[in-house]
Design a protein around this motif. Structure first.
Motif, PDB file in Angstrom:
ATOM      1  N   LEU A 104       4.317   9.800   1.646  1.00 50.47           N
ATOM      2  CA  LEU A 104       3.897   8.339   1.230  1.00 50.47           C
ATOM      3  C   LEU A 104       4.716   7.462   1.793  1.00 50.47           C
ATOM      4  O   LEU A 104       5.905   7.347   1.644  1.00 50.47           O
ATOM      5  CB  LEU A 104       4.470   8.473  -0.572  1.00 50.47           C
ATOM      6  CG  LEU A 104       4.063   7.310  -1.209  1.00 50.47           C
ATOM      7  CD1 LEU A 104       2.319   7.114  -1.397  1.00 50.47           C
ATOM      8  CD2 LEU A 104       4.225   7.481  -2.796  1.00 50.47           C
ATOM      9  N   THR A 105       3.718   6.532   2.298  1.00 54.72           N
ATOM     10  CA  THR A 105       4.399   5.463   2.996  1.00 54.72           C
ATOM     11  C   THR A 105       3.926   4.193   2.392  1.00 54.72           C
ATOM     12  O   THR A 105       2.639   3.832   1.972  1.00 54.72           O
ATOM     13  CB  THR A 105       3.746   5.053   4.334  1.00 54.72           C
ATOM     14  OG1 THR A 105       3.902   6.397   5.263  1.00 54.72           O
ATOM     15  CG2 THR A 105       4.148   3.890   5.330  1.00 54.72           C
ATOM     16  N   LEU A 106       4.933   3.071   1.926  1.00 55.58           N
ATOM     17  CA  LEU A 106       4.607   1.939   1.088  1.00 55.58           C
ATOM     18  C   LEU A 106       4.674   0.890   1.634  1.00 55.58           C
ATOM     19  O   LEU A 106       5.603   0.571   2.473  1.00 55.58           O
ATOM     20  CB  LEU A 106       5.973   2.035   0.097  1.00 55.58           C
ATOM     21  CG  LEU A 106       5.902   3.359  -0.898  1.00 55.58           C
ATOM     22  CD1 LEU A 106       6.818   3.246  -2.008  1.00 55.58           C
ATOM     23  CD2 LEU A 106       4.445   3.539  -1.731  1.00 55.58           C
ATOM     24  N   ILE A 107       3.663   0.035   1.854  1.00 52.88           N
ATOM     25  CA  ILE A 107       3.427  -1.324   2.520  1.00 52.88           C
ATOM     26  C   ILE A 107       3.286  -2.515   1.539  1.00 52.88           C
ATOM     27  O   ILE A 107       2.377  -2.360   0.702  1.00 52.88           O
ATOM     28  CB  ILE A 107       2.121  -1.014   3.426  1.00 52.88           C
ATOM     29  CG1 ILE A 107       2.233   0.163   4.340  1.00 52.88           C
ATOM     30  CG2 ILE A 107       2.083  -2.332   4.329  1.00 52.88           C
ATOM     31  CD1 ILE A 107       3.104  -0.046   5.413  1.00 52.88           C
ATOM     32  N   SER A 108       3.896  -3.359   1.886  1.00 48.15           N
ATOM     33  CA  SER A 108       3.726  -4.801   0.955  1.00 48.15           C
ATOM     34  C   SER A 108       2.627  -5.555   1.275  1.00 48.15           C
ATOM     35  O   SER A 108       2.151  -6.319   0.480  1.00 48.15           O
ATOM     36  CB  SER A 108       5.046  -5.553   0.974  1.00 48.15           C
ATOM     37  OG  SER A 108       5.203  -5.968   2.242  1.00 48.15           O
ATOM     38  N   ASN A 109       2.015  -5.342   2.466  1.00 49.16           N
ATOM     39  CA  ASN A 109       0.782  -6.016   3.095  1.00 49.16           C
ATOM     40  C   ASN A 109      -0.423  -5.642   2.393  1.00 49.16           C
ATOM     41  O   ASN A 109      -0.522  -4.495   1.917  1.00 49.16           O
ATOM     42  CB  ASN A 109       0.907  -5.857   4.647  1.00 49.16           C
ATOM     43  CG  ASN A 109       1.807  -6.509   5.344  1.00 49.16           C
ATOM     44  OD1 ASN A 109       3.178  -5.728   5.348  1.00 49.16           O
ATOM     45  ND2 ASN A 109       1.818  -7.690   5.810  1.00 49.16           N
ATOM     46  N   GLY A 110      -1.334  -6.232   2.411  1.00 43.73           N
ATOM     47  CA  GLY A 110      -2.771  -5.853   1.768  1.00 43.73           C
ATOM     48  C   GLY A 110      -3.410  -5.380   2.943  1.00 43.73           C
ATOM     49  O   GLY A 110      -2.908  -5.320   4.060  1.00 43.73           O
ATOM     50  N   LEU A 111      -4.572  -4.499   2.229  1.00 43.65           N
ATOM     51  CA  LEU A 111      -5.161  -3.832   3.438  1.00 43.65           C
ATOM     52  C   LEU A 111      -6.349  -4.682   4.145  1.00 43.65           C
ATOM     53  O   LEU A 111      -7.186  -5.550   3.734  1.00 43.65           O
ATOM     54  CB  LEU A 111      -6.038  -2.656   2.791  1.00 43.65           C
ATOM     55  CG  LEU A 111      -6.901  -1.876   3.842  1.00 43.65           C
ATOM     56  CD1 LEU A 111      -6.245  -1.421   5.193  1.00 43.65           C
ATOM     57  CD2 LEU A 111      -7.735  -0.999   2.959  1.00 43.65           C
ATOM     58  N   SER A 112      -6.157  -4.883   5.509  1.00 45.02           N
ATOM     59  CA  SER A 112      -7.092  -5.595   6.241  1.00 45.02           C
ATOM     60  C   SER A 112      -7.233  -5.041   7.661  1.00 45.02           C
ATOM     61  O   SER A 112      -6.555  -4.108   8.067  1.00 45.02           O
ATOM     62  CB  SER A 112      -6.622  -7.031   6.327  1.00 45.02           C
ATOM     63  OG  SER A 112      -5.318  -7.285   7.171  1.00 45.02           O
ATOM     64  N   PHE A 113      -8.044  -5.525   8.530  1.00 45.70           N
ATOM     65  CA  PHE A 113      -8.143  -5.247   9.685  1.00 45.70           C
ATOM     66  C   PHE A 113      -6.870  -5.233  10.685  1.00 45.70           C
ATOM     67  O   PHE A 113      -6.678  -4.649  11.717  1.00 45.70           O
ATOM     68  CB  PHE A 113      -9.380  -5.693  10.745  1.00 45.70           C
ATOM     69  CG  PHE A 113     -10.759  -5.277  10.205  1.00 45.70           C
ATOM     70  CD1 PHE A 113     -11.181  -4.206  10.881  1.00 45.70           C
ATOM     71  CD2 PHE A 113     -11.609  -5.906   9.395  1.00 45.70           C
ATOM     72  CE1 PHE A 113     -12.393  -3.704  10.388  1.00 45.70           C
ATOM     73  CE2 PHE A 113     -12.894  -5.591   9.017  1.00 45.70           C
ATOM     74  CZ  PHE A 113     -13.095  -4.484   9.360  1.00 45.70           C
ATOM     75  N   SER A 114      -5.966  -6.132  10.293  1.00 48.25           N
ATOM     76  CA  SER A 114      -4.714  -6.250  10.933  1.00 48.25           C
ATOM     77  C   SER A 114      -3.742  -5.300  10.503  1.00 48.25           C
ATOM     78  O   SER A 114      -2.622  -5.269  11.001  1.00 48.25           O
ATOM     79  CB  SER A 114      -4.197  -7.871  10.942  1.00 48.25           C
ATOM     80  OG  SER A 114      -3.958  -8.137   9.408  1.00 48.25           O
ATOM     81  N   THR A 115      -3.950  -4.901   9.364  1.00 47.52           N
ATOM     82  CA  THR A 115      -3.068  -3.788   8.821  1.00 47.52           C
ATOM     83  C   THR A 115      -3.492  -2.225   8.621  1.00 47.52           C
ATOM     84  O   THR A 115      -2.899  -1.294   8.256  1.00 47.52           O
ATOM     85  CB  THR A 115      -2.504  -4.323   7.442  1.00 47.52           C
ATOM     86  OG1 THR A 115      -3.643  -4.221   6.436  1.00 47.52           O
ATOM     87  CG2 THR A 115      -1.646  -5.532   7.342  1.00 47.52           C
ATOM     88  N   ILE A 116      -4.820  -2.035   8.948  1.00 49.84           N
ATOM     89  CA  ILE A 116      -5.473  -0.889   8.997  1.00 49.84           C
ATOM     90  C   ILE A 116      -4.632   0.244   9.767  1.00 49.84           C
ATOM     91  O   ILE A 116      -4.686   1.383   9.525  1.00 49.84           O
ATOM     92  CB  ILE A 116      -6.820  -1.172   9.560  1.00 49.84           C
ATOM     93  CG1 ILE A 116      -7.650   0.340   8.762  1.00 49.84           C
ATOM     94  CG2 ILE A 116      -7.161  -0.997  10.891  1.00 49.84           C
ATOM     95  CD1 ILE A 116      -9.045   0.219   9.084  1.00 49.84           C
ATOM     96  N   HIS A 117      -3.855  -0.351  10.842  1.00 48.08           N
ATOM     97  CA  HIS A 117      -3.299   0.600  11.873  1.00 48.08           C
ATOM     98  C   HIS A 117      -2.485   1.773  10.952  1.00 48.08           C
ATOM     99  O   HIS A 117      -1.957   2.654  11.316  1.00 48.08           O
ATOM    100  CB  HIS A 117      -2.573   0.126  12.933  1.00 48.08           C
ATOM    101  CG  HIS A 117      -1.577  -0.786  12.648  1.00 48.08           C
ATOM    102  ND1 HIS A 117      -1.978  -2.319  12.150  1.00 48.08           N
ATOM    103  CD2 HIS A 117      -0.150  -0.571  12.477  1.00 48.08           C
ATOM    104  CE1 HIS A 117      -0.602  -2.649  11.804  1.00 48.08           C
ATOM    105  NE2 HIS A 117       0.415  -1.904  12.022  1.00 48.08           N
ATOM    106  N   TYR A 118      -1.741   1.183   9.697  1.00 51.28           N
ATOM    107  CA  TYR A 118      -1.060   1.965   8.935  1.00 51.28           C
ATOM    108  C   TYR A 118      -1.611   3.128   8.368  1.00 51.28           C
ATOM    109  O   TYR A 118      -0.851   4.313   7.915  1.00 51.28           O
ATOM    110  CB  TYR A 118      -0.319   1.117   7.858  1.00 51.28           C
ATOM    111  CG  TYR A 118       0.553   0.070   8.235  1.00 51.28           C
ATOM    112  CD1 TYR A 118       2.027   0.448   8.990  1.00 51.28           C
ATOM    113  CD2 TYR A 118       0.140  -1.457   8.327  1.00 51.28           C
ATOM    114  CE1 TYR A 118       2.732  -0.742   9.478  1.00 51.28           C
ATOM    115  CE2 TYR A 118       0.980  -2.349   8.569  1.00 51.28           C
ATOM    116  CZ  TYR A 118       2.048  -2.022   9.020  1.00 51.28           C
ATOM    117  OH  TYR A 118       3.139  -3.107   9.562  1.00 51.28           O
TER     118      TYR A 118
END
Length: 148
Positions: free
Chosen positions: A32-46
């Motif tokens: 489980l990876t926890l990201i504080s950023n919202g999902l968008s095209f700039s964060t989809i790589h996670y």
């Protein structure tokens, strides 16, 4: 203790108070990876290399974003909300993506974290999610559940 197949998961839009709750509920079962950023095209790589994404009602999953998630291998989505109006459910179903929410009557952060991890456990063990399932196609798990 029941054996659970581990899944590779990234959770977006995680608030500080949710980190410990999800980590405790997960008990190191899933990757489980926890990201504080919202999902968008700039964060989809996670989400690359992950089977499941966990989102909040602040994440808008429209057709282009769902298509991009499908292209990188995401097949399952859990929203940490009761509502689904932020997800294009119709298009997700054409992609055969599994969609789940957290329908518990207890809206506490602890309950949402537990329901989210229970959904992962059930998917990991190839079980239907019952009331949390919002797939609009008939998968083998639904067929099996209906034949009981």
């Amino acid at each position: 203790m029941i054996s659970v197949a581990s899944m590779r998961v990234v959770a977006y839009n995680i608030k500080e108070f949710e980190k410990e709750l999800l980590a405790k509920a997960n008990a190191k079962v899933h990757d489980l990876t926890l990201i504080s950023n919202g999902l968008s095209f700039s964060t989809i790589h996670y989400a690359k290399g992950k089977e499941v994404i966990i989102i909040s009602d602040e994440d808008q999953l429209d057709r282009p974003l769902l298509e991009a998630l499908w292209q990188i291998g995401v097949r399952k989505i859990i929203t940490r909300s009761m509502t689904l109006n932020h997800i294009d459910i119709h298009y997700a179903s054409t992609l055969k993506m599994h969609i789940a929410n957290t329908p518990s009557k207890d809206p506490s952060p602890e309950s949402i974290a537990m329901q989210t991890i229970v959904n992962l456990h059930n998917w990991g063990n190839n079980k239907c999610l019952g009331n949390a399932c919002h797939c609009s196609f008939d998968c083998e798990n639904k067929k099996h559940l209906l034949n009981k």
